[in-house]
Design an enzyme around this catalytic site. Structure first.
Site, PDB file in Angstrom:
ATOM      1  CG  ASN A  13      -1.995   0.951   1.199  1.00 26.59           C
ATOM      2  OD1 ASN A  13      -2.514   1.231   0.122  1.00 26.59           O
ATOM      3  ND2 ASN A  13      -2.338   1.509   2.340  1.00 26.59           N
ATOM      4  CE  LYS A 104       3.872   2.357  13.348  1.00 28.69           C
ATOM      5  NZ  LYS A 104       2.993   2.456  12.205  1.00 28.69           N
ATOM      6  CG  ASP A 200       0.802   3.077  15.872  1.00 28.64           C
ATOM      7  OD1 ASP A 200       1.544   2.703  14.953  1.00 28.64           O
ATOM      8  OD2 ASP A 200       0.197   4.167  15.868  1.00 28.64           O
ATOM      9  CE  LYS A 204       2.400   6.171  14.536  1.00 23.16           C
ATOM     10  NZ  LYS A 204       0.962   6.065  14.247  1.00 23.16           N
ATOM     11  N   GLY A 301      -2.606   6.310   5.662  1.00 25.60           N
ATOM     12  CA  GLY A 301      -3.168   6.351   4.308  1.00 25.60           C
ATOM     13  C   GLY A 301      -2.047   6.462   3.303  1.00 25.60           C
TER      14      GLY A 301
HETATM   15  N1  HSE Z   1      -2.097   2.263  12.711  1.00 24.86           N
HETATM   16  C1  HSE Z   1      -1.768   3.654  12.750  1.00 24.86           C
HETATM   17  C2  HSE Z   1      -3.002   4.469  13.098  1.00 24.86           C
HETATM   18  C3  HSE Z   1      -1.212   4.187  11.451  1.00 24.86           C
HETATM   19  O1  HSE Z   1      -4.088   3.925  13.301  1.00 24.86           O
HETATM   20  O2  HSE Z   1      -2.852   5.667  13.177  1.00 24.86           O
HETATM   21  C4  HSE Z   1       0.209   3.779  11.209  1.00 24.86           C
HETATM   22  O3  HSE Z   1       1.071   4.296  12.183  1.00 24.86           O
END
Ligand code: HSE
Length: 425
Positions: A13, A104, A200, A204, A301
């Site tokens: 993607n 990340k 996640d 970050k 995206g």
């Molecule tokens: N899975 C992440 C989100 C996007 O839902 O923001 C990729 O870091």
């Protein structure tokens, strides 16, 4: 004109999005920047199963074709996960190739060795898309704000959880119901754990706060709570008291102390982050000189991510000397700074309590013994079995003191149902 050959590690993607942007923008980038950017090789798991909009002649199933090709100057990693992505990036850097990544997890877990490899060979390591998708937070922190003293980075950096919380708030629905619907719509992963448990966001935050505070904030130093325990009732009570619930990644520096935490957080409804809804991301920064600022945009995206990645590619291709932050690339945090798990903030506490004389005083007394002062209290009439819901918002209190106070409450008198930290006042 300068021709720059690129190699892709992965072409799903995100790789496909980058491929399309580079094709569409090729002539404009050539005219504006004098760069002729060409994708020479793209590593895929299986050529027969690869996407068909990328020419078959550039596809390969061998990472060596990308990592050792002397014509490839920039390796773009789109594989995801820590391994083998980090090993491939390290090898590319050792071979003198600049690396651009949105990964990340690989970066947060392997930053030291990746940066060491880059420093040794003189190659660049670029990762703008790793935090907040298209939001240029890495460049803001490493370039624009490099001369400032940043004391706060606080952001909505996970779109999946922001989408779920926004819908729970709008519809009064429960977590499980909204998650199932988001999965059906393809807005949450079939296995949503990394998003909903806050991993996640923790990766970050590790990256953002390391750069903002010029020290190493490793992922295991980040306190983490996800959104799986959030209830529609808490969101509704918070709203009644003037708050909006968000999953925030919070990095703060107070003097020589640093805190890094990811957890559901109530913010005043008029805070700029409270108005960031759906799958949008936003990062709020405070510094001694820049004061308050906020960046907002699409955190995921193919198109927004491709924009950030291609910005890195152009930046790397234009600059012979790689850009880097004045972060100390040590494995351990800077010894002059202390990472703490005893921060201070306000708290939203919901308890189910006996509706009887003296109960409120008993709870208030426990808080008082730990030096915790109550700012607001709301009672929701006696529910089933004669118990009432008591909701407290405290003044600033220590995290440890709050845990002690709650542990000392007798659950027969007041059972703790929710503890949500409050920020932004
Ligand atoms: N899975 C992440 C989100 C996007 O839902 O923001 C990729 O870091």
């Amino acid at each position: 004109m300068k021709t720059v050959n690129l190699g892709f590690l992965g072409c799903g993607n995100i790789g496909g999005g980058v491929w399309h942007l580079l094709n569409e923008m090729h002539d404009e980038i050539l005219a504006r920047d004098g760069l002729d950017l060409r994708v020479k090789k793209a590593l895929v798991l299986s050529i027969p199963l690869a996407r068909t909009d990328v020419p078959a002649e550039i596809l390969t199933e061998s990472a060596e074709d990308v990592l050792t090709d002397p014509d490839i100057a920039i390796v773009c990693e789109f594989m995801g996960g820590s391994h083998p992505a980090a090993d491939f990036m390290r090898r590319a850097l050792e071979n003198g190739k600049t690396v651009v990544t949105a990964n990340k997890m690989a970066l947060a877990l392997n930053w030291h060795s990746l940066q060491a490899a880059a420093d040794k060979s003189g190659a660049g390591l670029y990762y703008e898309a790793s935090v907040g998708g298209v939001i240029p937070i890495i460049r803001a922190l490493t370039v624009s704000l490099e001369a400032d003293r940043i004391d706060q980075v606080m952001g909505i950096v996970n779109g999946t959880t922001n989408y779920i919380l926004t819908r729970m708030a709008r519809e009064g629905s429960d977590y499980a119901e909204v998650l199932a619907d988001a999965q059906k719509l393809g807005l949450a992963e079939p296995n949503p754990e990394a998003d909903v448990e806050g991993m996640d966001a923790a990766y970050k935050l590790s990256i953002m706060s390391s750069i903002a505070f010029h020290t190493r904030v490793t992922v295991d130093c980040v306190y983490r709570e996800g959104i799986t325990g959030v209830t529609a009732e808490d969101i509704a009570c918070g709203r009644e008291m003037g708050y909006t619930l968000k999953l925030l990644a919070i990095g703060k520096r107070r003097g020589d102390t640093i805190e890094a935490r990811v957890h559901p957080t109530f913010l005043p409804a008029d805070h700029p982050l409270s108005r960031v809804d759906g799958s949008l991301n936003a990062i709020f920064v405070h510094g001694a000189y820049c004061q308050d600022m906020m960046l907002q945009g699409r955190g995921a995206g193919d198109k927004p991510t491709a924009s950030a990645i291609c910005g890195d590619i152009v930046c790397a291709a234009l600059n012979e000397r790689p850009q880097r932050a004045s972060l100390r690339y040590t494995e351990q945090p800077d010894p002059a700074l202390t990472l703490t798990d005893d921060w201070t903030c306000r708290f939203f506490i919901r308890v189910s309590a006996k509706d009887a004389p003296g109960v409120l005083a008993a709870v208030a007394s426990r808080f008082g013994q730990e030096g915790i002062s109550i700012a607001t209290m709301l009672q929701k009439g006696a529910g089933v079995s004669g118990r009432a819901r008591l909701i407290f918002i405290t003044h600033e209190a220590s995290e440890h003191a709050m845990r002690r106070a709650l542990a000392a409450l007798d659950p027969d008198i007041a059972a703790v149902e929710s503890v949500i930290r409050v920020e932004g006042e």
